[in-house]
Design a protein around this motif. Structure first.
Motif, short mmCIF file in Angstrom:
data_model
loop_
_atom_site.label_atom_id
_atom_site.label_comp_id
_atom_site.label_asym_id
_atom_site.label_seq_id
_atom_site.Cartn_x
_atom_site.Cartn_y
_atom_site.Cartn_z
N LEU A 96 5.35 22.64 13.93
CA LEU A 96 5.20 24.07 13.67
C LEU A 96 6.37 24.58 12.84
N LEU A 97 6.05 25.36 11.83
CA LEU A 97 7.08 26.02 11.02
C LEU A 97 7.04 27.51 11.32
N CYS A 153 1.25 20.49 9.61
CA CYS A 153 2.14 21.36 10.38
C CYS A 153 1.50 22.75 10.48
N LEU A 154 1.75 23.45 11.56
CA LEU A 154 1.24 24.81 11.72
C LEU A 154 2.22 25.82 11.11
N LEU A 155 1.67 26.87 10.50
CA LEU A 155 2.52 27.91 9.94
C LEU A 155 2.38 29.19 10.78
N VAL A 156 3.50 29.63 11.35
CA VAL A 156 3.54 30.86 12.15
C VAL A 156 4.41 31.89 11.44
N ALA A 170 -5.12 26.66 14.58
CA ALA A 170 -4.24 26.92 15.73
C ALA A 170 -5.02 26.72 17.03
N LEU A 171 -6.27 27.21 17.04
CA LEU A 171 -7.09 27.07 18.24
C LEU A 171 -7.31 25.60 18.60
N LYS A 172 -7.49 24.77 17.57
CA LYS A 172 -7.70 23.34 17.82
C LYS A 172 -6.45 22.74 18.46
N THR A 173 -5.29 23.16 17.98
CA THR A 173 -4.04 22.69 18.57
C THR A 173 -3.97 23.05 20.05
N ILE A 174 -4.39 24.27 20.35
CA ILE A 174 -4.36 24.70 21.75
C ILE A 174 -5.36 23.90 22.58
#
Lengths: 391, 391
Positions: free
Chosen positions: A146-147, A174-177, A222-226
């Protein structure tokens, strides 16, 4: 009963009227304040669900997203930061945080509490932002899950462009927040187009509602990550899989879940704040903030003061940082403005403490008249706050 | 920008007036609603600190405690539960939870998320509470670090006496945590005298403020447990060591910490809710609730209906559970009351879903006139909701 009723509560509530030109909260407009005194509705009443649906669509509009999982968390903007990290991170995940002010540091603190391994990319040249190349190099080196990026650093007044980062994070899996607490509505934020996976904001800045709610949105990635978490989401109150059921984000036919008691009052305020933005149009709202900021920059320079962020395109229009001139006691200036004119101008925070003034231009307060007032008061206050003969 | 402003936000906000006689939120009085529309103050303004000080003293009064670490958390009552468990529990700690309704189950869920080992003492005979002997035996067997008790179970309408439990938990070196969300102000709660180590409540029940704040208090014993933690407090937002600095609970001379942006609006409402209780006097508030409850019990029996909790001394005055008569569709009853009279009477929750009606008697709504109204509407609604000829 041994503990007596406190004397202070016998006195009537008296709230002074102030003009809040600091980094937030801003003043709520009469329309919003009026909404707050409407009768309380239950958290499972259909009329409140309708308001929540309108809020959801309003947040989708200001975030420029079609994400279904879009809602407001029942806590301050800070809770948005905590909720995003809590839902997306698991112990031993690597998170990369871009730091050019206090909020990146805070995100690092929170991520560590959730057991993540924190890598920091720190802007040592304060007053500047990160280039795409710097960001890509750091992602390449640290390979984070995650970034975390702050679009508008209210402590330093720095604007961090987001465009282009999403392509990098996708490339490196990588996820971008993105934190948009202080920036949303003052600069464009195109969540879907820029491939941002999760974002949050606060109700009390440009939206102009009272503090206490944090707009938040997660995309499918993001939902898939969760969904693929190996450990449970540690905090019930931030659990977006349950909150999403309360806000009817998943299946239209599913019954609403009672997750927690939402605050009808705060929802009324946020609904009206978003309605005001929808009425004016987001593009126009952004323009208005940018015009006010340009007017402020000009006035500040005319007063012989210096802006903390040199290059104009790196400045956050909603929070302007101004160097405290040599020989001036910054505290005297802000106190003078407050005592004499009930005007809030703030000092620095974190890395800028003691070094800058911070002037907020947010929502209802973003008018040319208010900028003129701030400049006039600042001029007068500076005269009263010289500690040496340098000025 | 691709996402257009939503049509729903163009329509004016219209909030219906309802009488909320469910298990909360209750109606806020005109005095409280008026306070909510007062201008926003910044979270670091001295006037707001003064209000926070008054709230702190007001919470000490309603909790009957002199605990310095007493404040309101900026989130719903549920957050009180989460904050207490988050601060006091560490992974592998044993926690014993008394369960006679949904809230004990919820506490178990939360404690598990924090990695605690959960032991449950479950009341299988629903409609009853725990005896001191049952509690002592369970504490002796499980040797927990923390015992969690709900004083007023809003899902079942059960009142759990707290007196005597504190002596047991002290003897077994265990912390006593009490949930007073639905009970505070309707029954006595003597936090210090009863040796309760941590307690919390909600703003939206008997206090009559909007939802969104959770009064909370920790004693020295609880503080010592926190000071001796081996792991950090996992959630920044619930971190009572930081919140206590923001609320000036530790050292009078220390500067206030900026932990998060508190909601001026909600603080005004809570301040006024506590002021109303201080004006009337806590003993009188409790009496008023108990008189209304007695009036309701009598009226319910006169209607030929049965109370869910047999023994009067085990009933929570603020939430009365009434058995749904055979041959009556409970949903039709509550819908009739809402549609015809804008009166909220609730169905069951968790273990009582489909089995009971729940009538709340809380704060501003706790009047003889409202009880008469509820009984009259209930009588009429029952006639319209018979599904068979049994009634």
């Amino acid at each position: 009963m041994n503990v007596r009723p406190p004397l202070g509560l016998k006195s009537p509530l008296r709230i002074p009227h102030k003009l809040l030109m600091g980094p937030g909260p801003s003043n709520s407009s009469p329309r919003i304040l009026n909404a707050l005194s409407q009768p309380i509705l239950g958290h499972m009443h259909s009329e409140l669900f309708d308001i929540m649906d309108e809020i959801k669509k309003g947040i989708q509009y200001v975030f420029q997203t079609n994400n279904q999982l879009t809602l407001a968390i029942s806590a301050s903007g800070h809770a948005g930061m905590e909720a995003v990290l809590c839902n997306l991170l698991e112990p031993h995940d690597v998170v990369l945080i871009l730091i050019n002010g206090i909020w990146g540091e805070r995100a690092a603190n929170l991520a560590e509490r959730y057991g993540a391994i924190v890598r920091k990319l720190v802007k040592t040249a304060l007053g500047s932002n990160f280039s795409i190349i710097e960001i890509e190099n750091a992602v390449k080196i640290h390979q984070p899950k995650l970034l975390f990026v702050v679009q508008g650093e209210s402590s330093t007044g720095i604007y961090q462009p987001i465009i282009g980062i999403g392509e990098i994070t996708r490339r490196y899996n990588c996820l971008l927040v993105v934190d948009t607490v202080a920036s949303l509505g003052a600069v464009p934020f195109l969540m879907d187009k820029w491939k941002v996976d999760a974002a949050y904001s606060g109700s009390q800045k440009i939206i102009g509602a009272p503090p206490g709610l944090a707009p938040i949105s997660f995309n499918e990635r993001a939902l898939k990550t969760i969904a693929n978490r190996k450990t449970p989401i540690p905090v019930y109150f931030w659990d977006i899989t349950l909150l999403g059921q309360q806000w009817n984000c998943f299946e239209r036919s599913a019954p609403r879940l009672y997750h927690h008691t939402t605050s009808a009052t705060l929802l009324y305020g946020l609904r009206e704040g978003l309605a005001v933005i929808a009425d004016e149009g987001l593009e126009q709202v952004i323009k208005r903030h940018q015009h006010c900021a340009a007017q402020l920059y000009e006035g500040i320079e005319a007063l012989g003061m210096q802006l903390y962020v040199d290059e104009e395109h790196k400045r956050l229009p909603s929070v302007t940082t101004i160097k405290v001139p040599d020989g001036v006691d910054w505290r005297k200036v802000t106190e003078y403005a407050m005592k004499r004119y009930k005007l809030e101008i703030s000092g620095g925070l974190g890395p800028t403490a003691g070094k800058v003034f911070r002037v907020g231009i947010m929502g209802y307060n973003a008018t040319q008249e208010n900028i003129v007032f701030v400049l006039d008061v600042l001029k007068e206050a500076l005269k009263h706050s010289v500690t040496s003969s340098k000025l």
